[in-house]
Design a protein around this motif. Structure first.
Motif, PDB file in Angstrom:
ATOM      1  N   ALA A  68       0.801  -1.225   0.000  1.00  0.00           N
ATOM      2  CA  ALA A  68       0.000   0.000   0.000  1.00  0.00           C
ATOM      3  C   ALA A  68       0.837   1.280   0.000  1.00  0.00           C
ATOM      4  CB  ALA A  68      -0.926   0.001   1.215  1.00  0.00           C
ATOM      5  N   ALA A  69       2.160   1.166   0.082  1.00  0.00           N
ATOM      6  CA  ALA A  69       3.041   2.331   0.092  1.00  0.00           C
ATOM      7  C   ALA A  69       4.303   1.978  -0.688  1.00  0.00           C
ATOM      8  CB  ALA A  69       3.379   2.738   1.526  1.00  0.00           C
ATOM      9  N   ARG A  70       5.110   3.013  -0.967  1.00  0.00           N
ATOM     10  CA  ARG A  70       6.329   2.809  -1.746  1.00  0.00           C
ATOM     11  C   ARG A  70       7.508   3.485  -1.060  1.00  0.00           C
ATOM     12  NH1 ARG A  70       6.427   5.598  -6.652  1.00  0.00           N
ATOM     13  NH2 ARG A  70       5.291   7.250  -5.625  1.00  0.00           N
ATOM     14  N   VAL A  71       8.698   3.134  -1.501  1.00  0.00           N
ATOM     15  CA  VAL A  71       9.905   3.831  -1.096  1.00  0.00           C
ATOM     16  C   VAL A  71      10.451   4.483  -2.362  1.00  0.00           C
ATOM     17  CG1 VAL A  71      12.139   3.671   0.050  1.00  0.00           C
ATOM     18  CG2 VAL A  71      10.360   1.976   0.569  1.00  0.00           C
ATOM     19  N   VAL A  72      10.656   5.793  -2.303  1.00  0.00           N
ATOM     20  CA  VAL A  72      11.176   6.521  -3.461  1.00  0.00           C
ATOM     21  C   VAL A  72      12.353   7.382  -3.037  1.00  0.00           C
ATOM     22  CG1 VAL A  72       8.948   6.565  -4.672  1.00  0.00           C
ATOM     23  CG2 VAL A  72       9.583   8.451  -3.181  1.00  0.00           C
ATOM     24  N   ASP A  73      13.274   7.601  -3.994  1.00  0.00           N
ATOM     25  CA  ASP A  73      14.385   8.485  -3.669  1.00  0.00           C
ATOM     26  C   ASP A  73      14.001   9.929  -4.004  1.00  0.00           C
ATOM     27  OD1 ASP A  73      14.965   8.993  -6.404  1.00  0.00           O
ATOM     28  OD2 ASP A  73      16.606   7.553  -6.448  1.00  0.00           O
ATOM     29  N   ASP A  74      14.891  10.853  -3.713  1.00  0.00           N
ATOM     30  CA  ASP A  74      14.566  12.269  -3.875  1.00  0.00           C
ATOM     31  C   ASP A  74      14.492  12.712  -5.337  1.00  0.00           C
ATOM     32  OD1 ASP A  74      17.295  12.156  -4.379  1.00  0.00           O
ATOM     33  OD2 ASP A  74      17.771  13.917  -3.153  1.00  0.00           O
ATOM     34  N   GLU A  75      14.768  11.809  -6.265  1.00  0.00           N
ATOM     35  CA  GLU A  75      14.577  12.092  -7.686  1.00  0.00           C
ATOM     36  C   GLU A  75      13.348  11.378  -8.240  1.00  0.00           C
ATOM     37  OE1 GLU A  75      18.383  10.985  -9.369  1.00  0.00           O
ATOM     38  OE2 GLU A  75      19.164  13.011  -9.044  1.00  0.00           O
ATOM     39  N   GLY A  76      12.578  10.729  -7.358  1.00  0.00           N
ATOM     40  CA  GLY A  76      11.349  10.061  -7.756  1.00  0.00           C
ATOM     41  C   GLY A  76      11.507   8.619  -8.195  1.00  0.00           C
ATOM     42  N   ARG A  77      12.710   8.072  -8.117  1.00  0.00           N
ATOM     43  CA  ARG A  77      12.946   6.674  -8.499  1.00  0.00           C
ATOM     44  C   ARG A  77      12.385   5.743  -7.432  1.00  0.00           C
ATOM     45  NH1 ARG A  77      18.194   3.778  -7.597  1.00  0.00           N
ATOM     46  NH2 ARG A  77      17.773   1.699  -8.384  1.00  0.00           N
ATOM     47  N   ASP A  78      11.583   4.770  -7.858  1.00  0.00           N
ATOM     48  CA  ASP A  78      10.989   3.794  -6.942  1.00  0.00           C
ATOM     49  C   ASP A  78      12.034   2.744  -6.581  1.00  0.00           C
ATOM     50  OD1 ASP A  78       9.579   1.534  -5.844  1.00  0.00           O
ATOM     51  OD2 ASP A  78       7.743   2.338  -6.714  1.00  0.00           O
ATOM     52  N   VAL A  79      12.358   2.654  -5.300  1.00  0.00           N
ATOM     53  CA  VAL A  79      13.335   1.682  -4.805  1.00  0.00           C
ATOM     54  C   VAL A  79      12.691   0.707  -3.822  1.00  0.00           C
ATOM     55  CG1 VAL A  79      15.415   3.056  -5.257  1.00  0.00           C
ATOM     56  CG2 VAL A  79      14.150   3.394  -3.119  1.00  0.00           C
ATOM     57  N   THR A  80      11.376   0.573  -3.934  1.00  0.00           N
ATOM     58  CA  THR A  80      10.637  -0.317  -3.043  1.00  0.00           C
ATOM     59  C   THR A  80      11.182  -1.739  -3.100  1.00  0.00           C
ATOM     60  OG1 THR A  80       8.660   1.040  -3.352  1.00  0.00           O
ATOM     61  CG2 THR A  80       8.328  -1.167  -2.448  1.00  0.00           C
ATOM     62  N   GLY A  81      11.412  -2.245  -4.294  1.00  0.00           N
ATOM     63  CA  GLY A  81      11.897  -3.616  -4.446  1.00  0.00           C
ATOM     64  C   GLY A  81      13.191  -3.861  -3.710  1.00  0.00           C
ATOM     65  N   GLU A  82      14.109  -2.921  -3.791  1.00  0.00           N
ATOM     66  CA  GLU A  82      15.392  -3.056  -3.113  1.00  0.00           C
ATOM     67  C   GLU A  82      15.221  -3.032  -1.594  1.00  0.00           C
ATOM     68  OE1 GLU A  82      14.743  -1.148  -5.753  1.00  0.00           O
ATOM     69  OE2 GLU A  82      16.467  -1.081  -7.108  1.00  0.00           O
TER      70      GLU A  82
END
Length: 149
Positions: A68-82
């Protein structure tokens, strides 16, 4: 001797997003003579050091684990999988070593317990757990954040 999983950055390993460590004297006291299993879930999940700062968006680590949520870096790249992969590896290492407790980095999107950055890269804090802290807690490992950081 009992073992404790400890964020590698708290043990002097320069693995934080900014390429630094976060070793402080208070961590030695909090470990209390137990054998340390040092681990960085972000590196174990495939992220480089240094790397862009990341925050949780749409909820905390529990919400990430539930999809239900994601992890993103400050440039908008989704790093949820990592982040999820690193959390799973942390759980595997903790179980294999027999760790019943973890001492993790405060406010981290992986390791934070109870308080995290709010996802807006503004420096504001909100309640919640990081992805690794949430997964370890779900599997009965007591998670604390390091004092002095």
């Amino acid at each position: 001797m009992t073992k404790i999983l400890v964020s590698a950055c708290l043990q002097g390993v320069p693995c934080r997003f900014d390429g630094r460590d976060k070793a402080v004297p208070e961590v030695v006291e909090a470990i209390g003579g137990r054998e340390v299993v040092a681990f960085c879930p972000e590196v174990a999940g495939g992220l480089e050091t240094p790397r862009r700062p990341a925050e949780l968006v749409g909820g905390d680590g529990h919400a990430v684990l539930d999809g239900a949520a994601r992890v993103v870096d400050d440039e908008g790249r989704d790093v949820t999988g990592e982040f999820v992969a690193g959390a799973r590896r942390a759980l595997e290492v903790a179980r294999r070593a027999g760790c019943e407790e973890a001492l993790l980095m405060a406010r981290s999107p992986s390791c934070g317990r109870g308080v995290l950055y709010d996802g807006g890269f503004s420096g504001r804090l909100t309640e919640g757990d990081g992805v690794t802290a949430a997964l370890l807690g779900r599997h009965g490992i007591e998670v604390r954040t390091a004092p002095g950081v």
